[in-house]
Motif scaffolding. Sequence first.
Motif, mmCIF file in Angstrom:
data_model
loop_
_atom_site.group_PDB
_atom_site.id
_atom_site.type_symbol
_atom_site.label_atom_id
_atom_site.label_comp_id
_atom_site.label_asym_id
_atom_site.label_seq_id
_atom_site.Cartn_x
_atom_site.Cartn_y
_atom_site.Cartn_z
ATOM 1 N N GLU A 1 39.307 158.237 3.964
ATOM 2 C CA GLU A 1 39.096 156.921 3.364
ATOM 3 C C GLU A 1 37.616 156.713 3.055
ATOM 4 N N GLU A 2 36.762 157.181 3.952
ATOM 5 C CA GLU A 2 35.317 157.062 3.746
ATOM 6 C C GLU A 2 34.884 157.830 2.487
ATOM 7 N N GLU A 3 35.427 159.019 2.279
ATOM 8 C CA GLU A 3 35.098 159.797 1.084
ATOM 9 C C GLU A 3 35.553 159.066 -0.180
ATOM 10 N N CYS A 4 36.723 158.449 -0.128
ATOM 11 C CA CYS A 4 37.217 157.670 -1.271
ATOM 12 C C CYS A 4 36.280 156.523 -1.587
ATOM 13 N N GLU A 5 35.820 155.826 -0.561
ATOM 14 C CA GLU A 5 34.909 154.696 -0.750
ATOM 15 C C GLU A 5 33.595 155.145 -1.366
ATOM 16 N N ILE A 6 33.097 156.305 -0.946
ATOM 17 C CA ILE A 6 31.842 156.828 -1.498
ATOM 18 C C ILE A 6 32.019 157.146 -2.983
ATOM 19 N N VAL A 7 33.118 157.813 -3.322
ATOM 20 C CA VAL A 7 33.373 158.145 -4.727
ATOM 21 C C VAL A 7 33.476 156.869 -5.555
ATOM 22 N N GLU A 8 34.185 155.865 -5.055
ATOM 23 C CA GLU A 8 34.313 154.593 -5.784
ATOM 24 C C GLU A 8 32.947 153.963 -6.021
ATOM 25 N N LYS A 9 32.090 153.969 -5.000
ATOM 26 C CA LYS A 9 30.756 153.379 -5.142
ATOM 27 C C LYS A 9 29.923 154.139 -6.167
ATOM 28 N N VAL A 10 29.974 155.461 -6.123
ATOM 29 C CA VAL A 10 29.216 156.273 -7.079
ATOM 30 C C VAL A 10 29.724 156.016 -8.496
ATOM 31 N N LEU A 11 31.044 155.995 -8.685
ATOM 32 C CA LEU A 11 31.601 155.741 -10.017
ATOM 33 C C LEU A 11 31.229 154.355 -10.521
ATOM 34 N N ASP A 12 31.238 153.357 -9.641
ATOM 35 C CA ASP A 12 30.814 152.008 -10.040
ATOM 36 C C ASP A 12 29.360 152.017 -10.520
ATOM 37 N N LYS A 13 28.493 152.709 -9.801
ATOM 38 C CA LYS A 13 27.082 152.777 -10.197
ATOM 39 C C LYS A 13 26.921 153.515 -11.523
ATOM 40 N N LEU A 14 27.641 154.608 -11.690
ATOM 41 C CA LEU A 14 27.572 155.357 -12.946
ATOM 42 C C LEU A 14 28.056 154.485 -14.119
ATOM 43 N N GLN A 15 29.111 153.725 -13.882
ATOM 44 C CA GLN A 15 29.628 152.861 -14.938
ATOM 45 C C GLN A 15 28.608 151.782 -15.293
ATOM 46 N N GLN A 16 27.969 151.213 -14.302
ATOM 47 C CA GLN A 16 26.918 150.212 -14.565
ATOM 48 C C GLN A 16 25.797 150.828 -15.374
ATOM 49 N N ASN A 17 25.392 152.022 -15.007
ATOM 50 C CA ASN A 17 24.276 152.691 -15.682
ATOM 51 C C ASN A 17 24.614 153.063 -17.124
ATOM 52 N N ILE A 18 25.834 153.496 -17.364
ATOM 53 C CA ILE A 18 26.201 153.926 -18.709
ATOM 54 C C ILE A 18 26.340 152.733 -19.656
ATOM 55 N N ARG A 19 26.590 151.569 -19.119
ATOM 56 C CA ARG A 19 26.740 150.366 -19.943
ATOM 57 C C ARG A 19 25.397 149.697 -20.258
ATOM 58 N N LYS A 20 24.318 150.190 -19.674
ATOM 59 C CA LYS A 20 22.986 149.593 -19.922
ATOM 60 C C LYS A 20 22.536 149.861 -21.341
#
Length: 136
Positions: A117-136
């Motif tokens: 579950e911890e690994e899933c949460e890390i991946v979700e957080k990284v993907l959220d950050k990448l999505q924020q960055n790509i939309r800049k």
Amino acid sequence: MYSMFAKFKIFHRPYANNLQQVLSPYHMSEAQWGLIRYIYEVGPATNSEIALYWSVEKPSVTVLAQKLIDQRLIYVLHGTDKRKKVMHLTEEGIVKYKQLKKAVHSFQSSLLEGVTEEECEIVEKVLDKLQQNIRK
């Protein structure tokens, strides 16, 4: 060694193909499933809201929505502004969502074998950050 982005790309194609195999018996595409899921989980939405969320052009959503209207899975009502058309799930659409949710959940759970579950949460957080960055 593959970069993280290469691994995303390599994972995406077989994931999409396998997901389509899960959805095929229900006569549903991945995009149609995504629209039904969005409306069920987030609530009624306009084509523009979906297009913005998915980062696609509005006509892509319009074509997709029309197919679901033809299948009687969604219906459209005018919003407070008569120009806005808001998509809602029909009763049949809700039933279809629940059927698909079980099938997709089973498929995705099989992919998460050995993943914490911890690994899933890390991946979700990284993907959220990448999505924020790509939309800049």
